[in-house]
Design a protein around this motif. Sequence first.
Motif, PDB file in Angstrom:
ATOM      1  N   GLU A 217       1.049  -1.014   0.320  1.00 31.48           N
ATOM      2  CA  GLU A 217      -0.022   0.060   0.437  1.00 31.48           C
ATOM      3  C   GLU A 217       0.498   1.100  -0.073  1.00 31.48           C
ATOM      4  N   GLU A 218       1.905   1.426   0.636  1.00 31.18           N
ATOM      5  CA  GLU A 218       2.952   2.110   0.760  1.00 31.18           C
ATOM      6  C   GLU A 218       3.300   2.801  -0.301  1.00 31.18           C
ATOM      7  N   ASP A 219       4.050   1.445  -0.804  1.00 30.83           N
ATOM      8  CA  ASP A 219       4.749   1.544  -2.115  1.00 30.83           C
ATOM      9  C   ASP A 219       3.982   2.427  -3.728  1.00 30.83           C
ATOM     10  N   SER A 220       2.222   1.592  -2.799  1.00 30.70           N
ATOM     11  CA  SER A 220       1.397   2.293  -4.689  1.00 30.70           C
ATOM     12  C   SER A 220       1.487   3.608  -4.402  1.00 30.70           C
ATOM     13  N   ALA A 221       1.771   4.218  -3.349  1.00 24.93           N
ATOM     14  CA  ALA A 221       1.692   5.328  -2.766  1.00 24.93           C
ATOM     15  C   ALA A 221       2.194   6.132  -2.495  1.00 24.93           C
ATOM     16  N   ALA A 222       3.416   5.878  -2.930  1.00 20.91           N
ATOM     17  CA  ALA A 222       4.534   6.699  -2.847  1.00 20.91           C
ATOM     18  C   ALA A 222       4.628   7.703  -3.754  1.00 20.91           C
ATOM     19  N   GLU A 223       5.053   8.769  -3.095  1.00 17.33           N
ATOM     20  CA  GLU A 223       6.524  10.007  -4.443  1.00 17.33           C
ATOM     21  C   GLU A 223       7.199   9.562  -4.936  1.00 17.33           C
ATOM     22  N   VAL A 224       7.222   8.704  -4.343  1.00 19.27           N
ATOM     23  CA  VAL A 224       9.473   8.446  -4.823  1.00 19.27           C
ATOM     24  C   VAL A 224       9.528   7.456  -3.738  1.00 19.27           C
ATOM     25  N   ASP A 225       9.952   6.549  -4.700  1.00 13.40           N
ATOM     26  CA  ASP A 225      10.637   4.802  -3.914  1.00 13.40           C
ATOM     27  C   ASP A 225      12.108   4.276  -4.432  1.00 13.40           C
ATOM     28  N   LEU A 226      12.387   4.062  -3.253  1.00 10.50           N
ATOM     29  CA  LEU A 226      14.280   4.057  -3.131  1.00 10.50           C
ATOM     30  C   LEU A 226      14.103   1.903  -2.962  1.00 10.50           C
ATOM     31  N   ASN A 227      15.189   1.428  -3.657  1.00 10.67           N
ATOM     32  CA  ASN A 227      15.405   0.044  -3.184  1.00 10.67           C
ATOM     33  C   ASN A 227      17.106  -0.016  -2.990  1.00 10.67           C
ATOM     34  N   ALA A 228      17.458  -0.248  -2.277  1.00 10.21           N
ATOM     35  CA  ALA A 228      19.329  -0.314  -2.512  1.00 10.21           C
ATOM     36  C   ALA A 228      20.133  -1.357  -1.378  1.00 10.21           C
ATOM     37  N   VAL A 229      20.740  -2.125  -2.446  1.00  7.96           N
ATOM     38  CA  VAL A 229      21.487  -3.008  -2.152  1.00  7.96           C
ATOM     39  C   VAL A 229      22.830  -2.941  -1.511  1.00  7.96           C
ATOM     40  N   ILE A 230      22.438  -3.277  -0.006  1.00  6.60           N
ATOM     41  CA  ILE A 230      24.129  -3.264   1.020  1.00  6.60           C
ATOM     42  C   ILE A 230      25.041  -3.684   1.586  1.00  6.60           C
ATOM     43  N   THR A 231      25.934  -3.767   1.315  1.00  3.69           N
ATOM     44  CA  THR A 231      27.011  -5.348   1.791  1.00  3.69           C
ATOM     45  C   THR A 231      27.396  -5.258   3.406  1.00  3.69           C
ATOM     46  N   GLY A 232      27.409  -5.814   4.621  1.00  2.00           N
ATOM     47  CA  GLY A 232      27.837  -5.749   5.490  1.00  2.00           C
ATOM     48  C   GLY A 232      28.809  -4.363   6.189  1.00  2.00           C
ATOM     49  N   ASP A 233      29.346  -4.272   5.034  1.00  2.00           N
ATOM     50  CA  ASP A 233      30.179  -2.975   5.782  1.00  2.00           C
ATOM     51  C   ASP A 233      29.632  -1.369   6.011  1.00  2.00           C
ATOM     52  N   GLY A 234      28.947  -1.668   5.216  1.00  2.00           N
ATOM     53  CA  GLY A 234      27.693  -0.950   4.465  1.00  2.00           C
ATOM     54  C   GLY A 234      27.940   0.393   3.041  1.00  2.00           C
ATOM     55  N   ARG A 235      29.067  -0.664   2.216  1.00  2.00           N
ATOM     56  CA  ARG A 235      29.099  -0.512   1.356  1.00  2.00           C
ATOM     57  C   ARG A 235      27.899  -0.053   0.116  1.00  2.00           C
ATOM     58  N   LEU A 236      27.390  -0.027  -0.600  1.00  2.00           N
ATOM     59  CA  LEU A 236      26.545   0.033  -1.741  1.00  2.00           C
ATOM     60  C   LEU A 236      26.204  -1.014  -2.957  1.00  2.00           C
ATOM     61  N   VAL A 237      26.168  -1.176  -3.379  1.00  2.00           N
ATOM     62  CA  VAL A 237      26.389  -2.023  -4.620  1.00  2.00           C
ATOM     63  C   VAL A 237      25.092  -1.733  -5.589  1.00  2.00           C
ATOM     64  N   GLU A 238      24.053  -1.275  -5.280  1.00  2.00           N
ATOM     65  CA  GLU A 238      22.882  -0.672  -5.683  1.00  2.00           C
ATOM     66  C   GLU A 238      22.147   0.131  -5.497  1.00  2.00           C
ATOM     67  N   VAL A 239      21.712   0.655  -5.663  1.00  2.00           N
ATOM     68  CA  VAL A 239      20.469   1.896  -5.691  1.00  2.00           C
ATOM     69  C   VAL A 239      20.040   2.349  -6.531  1.00  2.00           C
ATOM     70  N   GLN A 240      18.637   2.383  -6.407  1.00  2.00           N
ATOM     71  CA  GLN A 240      17.284   2.417  -7.407  1.00  2.00           C
ATOM     72  C   GLN A 240      16.744   3.410  -6.615  1.00  2.00           C
TER      73      GLN A 240
END
Length: 241
Positions: free
Chosen positions: A177-200
């Motif tokens: 429901e929240e995703d359907s109503a979101a003005e902005v949506d983000l997905n992030a893939v993050i390693t255990g030490d905090g580095r980013l693999v991907e951000v959408q």
Amino acid sequence: MRKGRKPDELRPVSITPAVAKFAAGSARIELGDTHVFCTASLSDGVPGWLRGSGRGWLTAEYSMLPGATPSRTAREAVRGKQSGRTMEIQRLIGRSLRGVMDLGIIGERTIAVDCDCLQADGGTRTASITGAYVAVYQVALKIKDLLGLHELPLFDSIAAVSAGFVEGEHRLDLDYEEDSAAEVDLNAVITGDGRLVEVQATAEGEPYSRAALDAMLDLVSAGAKTLAVAQAAACAELEQA
């Protein structure tokens, strides 16, 4: 929508390892009402373009089971082709897991990951990545024993989580429901030490600011740390088995 959760709070998360009798690795993840069954298989051989390299490969497939949503989702095998969404998600899962796997030391072997969504209430791709890591960890334990390695062929853990701007506030881990109503949506893939693999991150209407992006990245970074704790607990069960 939100159901009493604070804006920076994950849905209840549970990761159960080793749930499939015959798979080399497996896990079931429940993130609120999103449930995904993840398996990982190990086989000899690699795609043709890798033969002779001495390197291994990891690939992933994703599917939404017919009863996972309120209205039945037809099986893509019956339709005769995968949707663009399915191909995007399984490529994301594969990229994410390869980001923390040392494929150079496993020899010419392939790890095939399968993520089947049993119940969908938003965040199926992020839950798939988070659960699949535990399944791959189980395979990594077996590879370590098989090859007599001193360490697991994994650099780090990997988790994924969503965030968005909904009803005037930034929120972590959106349900459907929240995703359907979101003005902005983000997905992030993050390693255990905090580095980013991907951000959408996508604006559904008005463009968002750099400050808004930073606020959402702060949310998912904290959420990924919580998921990493749940993953570590599940992996510890595997090591004790």
